[in-house]
Every structure is written in C-alpha cells, then in structure tokens.
Design a protein around this motif. Structure first.
Motif, mmCIF file in Angstrom:
data_model
loop_
_atom_site.group_PDB
_atom_site.id
_atom_site.type_symbol
_atom_site.label_atom_id
_atom_site.label_comp_id
_atom_site.label_asym_id
_atom_site.label_seq_id
_atom_site.Cartn_x
_atom_site.Cartn_y
_atom_site.Cartn_z
ATOM 1 N N LEU A 324 -3.885 -19.548 28.896
ATOM 2 C CA LEU A 324 -4.488 -18.456 28.131
ATOM 3 C C LEU A 324 -5.764 -17.973 28.830
ATOM 4 O O LEU A 324 -6.875 -18.337 28.438
ATOM 5 N N TYR A 429 -7.866 -19.631 17.845
ATOM 6 C CA TYR A 429 -7.764 -20.399 19.082
ATOM 7 C C TYR A 429 -7.989 -21.900 18.848
ATOM 8 O O TYR A 429 -7.356 -22.732 19.511
ATOM 9 N N SER A 444 3.749 -20.278 21.882
ATOM 10 C CA SER A 444 4.445 -18.993 21.765
ATOM 11 C C SER A 444 4.318 -18.414 20.366
ATOM 12 O O SER A 444 4.117 -17.196 20.213
ATOM 13 N N TYR A 446 1.884 -18.932 18.179
ATOM 14 C CA TYR A 446 0.502 -18.480 17.989
ATOM 15 C C TYR A 446 0.247 -17.177 18.743
ATOM 16 O O TYR A 446 -0.475 -16.301 18.255
ATOM 17 N N GLN A 447 0.818 -17.056 19.928
ATOM 18 C CA GLN A 447 0.664 -15.807 20.676
ATOM 19 C C GLN A 447 1.336 -14.645 19.944
ATOM 20 O O GLN A 447 0.814 -13.521 19.929
ATOM 21 N N HIS A 450 -0.954 -13.666 17.089
ATOM 22 C CA HIS A 450 -2.121 -12.963 17.620
ATOM 23 C C HIS A 450 -1.763 -11.507 17.911
ATOM 24 O O HIS A 450 -2.524 -10.578 17.581
ATOM 25 N N LYS A 451 -0.598 -11.276 18.510
ATOM 26 C CA LYS A 451 -0.140 -9.919 18.795
ATOM 27 C C LYS A 451 0.091 -9.136 17.508
ATOM 28 O O LYS A 451 -0.268 -7.949 17.405
#
Length: 519
Positions: A324, A429, A444, A446-447, A450-451
């Motif tokens: 990240l 985070y 993945s 969490y990403q 976030h998006k």
C-alpha cells in the motif's frame, strides 16, 4: 534468551574536522575572543575552555544540519559566563554587529531531565545554552542525580552513549573523545554506554529509551552488552519508580514519529519493556483502586499478549506498507498520523477493556484502557488518546462493515465514518493492518471498501451539515425551537446520506412526515 536486533548499519565515513557554517564560525570566533580577553584579565585562575557538547557534534560529523548548540564551560556556571559575555558584547558591538540578547535562566527541573541550571541567550540569531561541565552520582531510589562541577572526562562519561559524549573544543577547533570509543562507534554505527551499561541504566532507566530512539532514528545497532542489559528485570522494575510518565512519553513520541519506528518497537519488545512503556496509568492510587474494585483479569491478559502481538505486527506491517504505497506515503508525510496509526495497531489487545479512571467520581468514571494508556500512561494529548481509543474499540464493528458494506445502507456506513470525526482513514488503515496480521486476504476487501467510500463521496461525510439550519427549519415548520430539533437534525443527516442527490424541498417533505414522532 533475548534475541538481538538483526539490523546491521552501513559503515559510515566520519571525519575528525568539522566544517562550520558561517553563523557557527561567527559564534565560535566571538566565544574565542571573549575567552581570550577573560583569560588575560584572570591569569591567576584556571583559563576558560569552551566545548560544544553532545548532539550537535554527533550530527555535524554525520553530515546532518543542527542548531542545537549546548556549550559547556569548565570553570564557572553557564549563567556567570553568559552575563560576562553579554557585557563584552555591549562594549564591542561595532566589531560583531550584534547587540546582547536577554539571558534566560532555566532552573533545575529534574523531572524534565534538567539537572543543572542553564543560561540561554541568542547569538547571531541562534539559541545557545551555556552550562558548566558536571559530574553526577545516583542513588537506588531516584534517577535524579547529585550534580557537581566536573572534569571534561566526567562530563563525557555521564552521558547515555559514547557517540553522544563527543565534544568540540572551541579554543583549538578539535573533536575530543574522552570515552575513547565515541568516534569509532559513530563510524561503525554502534550505540554503547560510556560506563558499564547495567549500572548506567539502573541510575537512569530513561537512557534505555534514549538509546532505542537513537537506534531508530539513525539506523544504528546497539552494542550486545548494552542491549542485553536493557532486558535485565531490575531495569524493568526501575522504569516503574524512577522515571516520570512524561519522560517516557516524550521519548516514545520521538520514536513513533521518527523515520523508522519499527526499529524502536522491535527493540522495546525484545527487551521486554512493552509492559512498562505502555502502562495504563501514572497514579498508584488509581492503579490500587482498580486492583481492588475492578476485575482486571482482561487487562492482565492483554498485557500478557502484548509482546507477542507487537512481534506479529513488526513481522507483518512492512509487507503491508509495501503493498500500500499510499499508506507509506501518508505515514512519511504525516508524523502524527504515523504515530496514531502504530498505536492503534499495537494496542489492539486492549480492545473493549475499561477501567475506573477517577475513583472520586460516582458517575461516568469509566474509560477505555487504551485512552488511559495514551493520556495517563504516556501523557499524550486528549485528542490523540480519544481518537486512538475509538479506532481500537470499534475494530469489530468496522471490520464487520467492511465485510458486509454492499448490503448496508449508505447512511449506516456514513454515520460510522462520521464517528471518527474526520479521521476515518486512520481507523480504516489501522483496522486493515490488524485484519492483515491475521489474514492476508483481508487486503483486497479493505481496498474495495476504501474505493467504495470515495466512489460514494463519503470521505468527507464528517463535515456534512443539515441542509436546513435551525432558524430556517423552525420558520418553515412554524414551530418554536425545542428538544425535538436534536432528533430532527439526526434524522436529516441520515436522510441526506441516503439521498445525496435530493434537495431542501424533498428534505422538508420528509421532515413533515416524521415530525409527529418527536412532537
């Protein structure tokens, strides 16, 4: 058996001649001139010799910029020298082009590591501290020494590390290494105590944290004998009764906001110091009250798990940061974010544990132990302690939201993000890091979440205000202000989160529909 840190620093090229800036040269020339005149007028007494001490010498030899000028005087107090220098400047203004500044005397304050009076003034725009060379003797009960005038060698040997005991002799423009190994240790990137380490740390356990901080900041290793002494159980106990929590907090603050806090955390954990560094209160009466009135089993279990948890974090976090780059960049550019992020992650074993923070209060006297660790144990600010505690204590809720966000309403997600008061990415985070420590696959999801937050423009939802303020609302409804307005404001925020593209007219219709519930 305690393991030694595996980091091996590159050998450094260290010269023994310093290149002074123009300002530094002007300061030294002035000090030389005054000392020469004083010595001529007092030829029957020991001549003045001035030395720049400690951190400035170390940093200059390493090629770092430094304005931390501490000057040791051999035969008088710092205040006596500063007063004489000020009088000399008054008589020689035309030669140096500066007028004397006021002299500020800093009294002894042992709790803040000020063991001797210091005189501070300004020369050529730079703050200068003057103090006499000193020796120190300690007792078993306190880290506050008995201080006396000393020789240059005594002053050097009392310091925390050989590379911090180097002096720059202003009179003859030379580096002095009274410990005999300071220059070599600086070149080799090694931290060691000038005197036997165990007694050095028993005298003042704060030196343990200072060496850890320098290892973290400079990327140096700690000498084997010195590092082994840090893990001595007696040193661990000395932390409890010889060091104020403020001093612990100052050093940890510098470690966590420094260039490589993972080195510092690793050294703390391997020396088994995490339980005393991250202790939850500074008041023995509050601690005793909780031991009698509160079930401390969960807290004790958390402390038992803390070392292993920090070890896991140290292993996993570098990989996550590499995956990240945006997190790494945020930490590099925002030291406070980095500090709080690390605290959120390493204090996870204390999640949902509460203690009585004020025995004198009968109501609302409980607080998160995480908040107490940061506010009362480390003496960090109230905002940081509350924020970190909120992030830690809501980990399960946040993680559940990340798992199921596609099935949740926009308002439910927005309201959760609003609870972090603009710091939702800290929560995101830190909770990601905790989940990642247990399961690499969590990255993945969490990403994706976030998006989603940015796609839905929820990243600034903490700043969302009702479309209708109180004055306009009461006018449109033809009602007097009252307790009902607080509930309606909450309902408006919830509605706006679910209907980001609608406006005041639709909102007013919604309010008219629900108003009977609150009036």
């Amino acid at each position: 058996m305690m393991q030694r840190a595996m980091h091996v620093p590159a050998r450094r090229s260290v010269c023994t001649q310093l290149k002074l800036t123009n300002v530094e040269q002007n300061i030294c020339n002035l000090l030389k001139d005054y000392s020469q005149e004083y010595n001529k007028m007092h030829s029957s007494t020991e001549p003045i010799v001035l030395r720049i001490t400690g951190g400035w010498v170390r940093d200059k030899l390493l090629g770092f910029f430094s304005h931390d000028l501490d000057i040791a005087v051999n035969n008088m107090s710092g205040e006596q020298f500063a007063v004489g220098l000020s009088a000399y400047l008054s008589e020689h203004y035309e030669k140096y082009g500066i007028t004397p500044h006021s002299i500020h005397k800093i009294d002894k304050n042992p709790e803040k590591s000020k063991h001797l009076e210091t005189a501070t003034t300004k020369l050529f725009g730079i703050e200068i501290d003057f103090v006499n060379l000193r020796s120190e003797e300690y007792t078993n009960e306190s880290r506050i020494p008995v201080v006396a005038f000393g020789t240059p060698q005594q002053d050097a040997l009392r310091r925390d590390a050989t590379l911090n005991a180097l002096f720059y002799n202003i009179q003859n423009d030379s580096i002095e290494d009274f410990t005999g190994s300071g220059l070599q240790d600086l070149q080799n990137g090694v931290l060691r105590t000038p005197l036997p380490p165990r007694q050095t740390f028993l005298d003042d356990p704060l030196r343990v944290l200072r060496l850890i901080r320098f290892a973290s900041r400079l990327g140096f290793i700690i000498d084997t004998e010195t590092y082994t002494a840090m893990g001595d159980p007696d040193i661990n106990q000395a932390f409890q009764h010889k060091i104020s929590r403020e001093r612990v907090g100052v050093e940890l603050h510098k470690i966590l906001q420094g260039p490589d806090p993972m080195i510092g955390l690793k050294l703390i954990q391997q020396a088994n110091l995490e339980n005393v560094i991250f202790y939850w209160h500074s008041d023995p009466a509050v601690i005793e009250y909780n031991s009698q009135k509160t079930d401390m089993i969960a807290a004790n279990d958390a402390y038992a798990q803390l070392g292993g948890h920090i070890h896991l974090v140290i292993q996993k976090l570098p990989t996550l940061m590499n995956a990240l780059p945006q997190l790494q960049e945020r930490c590099d550019n925002d030291p406070v974010f980095k500090q709080n992020f690390i605290l959120c992650v390493i204090l996870a074993p204390f999640r949902d544990i509460q203690v009585i923070w004020n025995p004198k209060k009968k109501m609302n006297n409980r607080a998160s132990i995480v908040e107490c660790i940061i506010k009362d144990g480390l003496k960090f600010g109230k905002n940081d302690s509350e924020l970190v505690a909120t992030c830690v204590d809501t980990h399960s809720t946040y993680d559940d939201m990340v798992v199921s966000y596609e099935q949740e309403s926009r308002s439910k997600i927005g309201l959760m993000l609003r609870s972090f008061k603009g710091e939702w990415e800290l929560a995101h985070y830190s909770n990601l890091a905790l989940a990642y420590c247990q399961d690499d696959k969590s990255l993945s999801r969490y990403q994706s979440f976030h998006k989603y937050v940015f796609d839905e423009k929820l990243q600034d939802c903490h700043a969302l205000k009702p479309l209708l303020d109180g004055k306009k609302l009461t006018a449109l409804l033809n009602r007097k202000p009252g307790p009902w307005m607080k509930s309606i404001n909450t309902e408006m925020i919830d509605w706006q989160l679910n209907n980001p593209n609608l406006g005041e007219n639709e909102l007013l219709a919604f309010i008219n529909e629900i108003l009977p519930k609150y009036t």
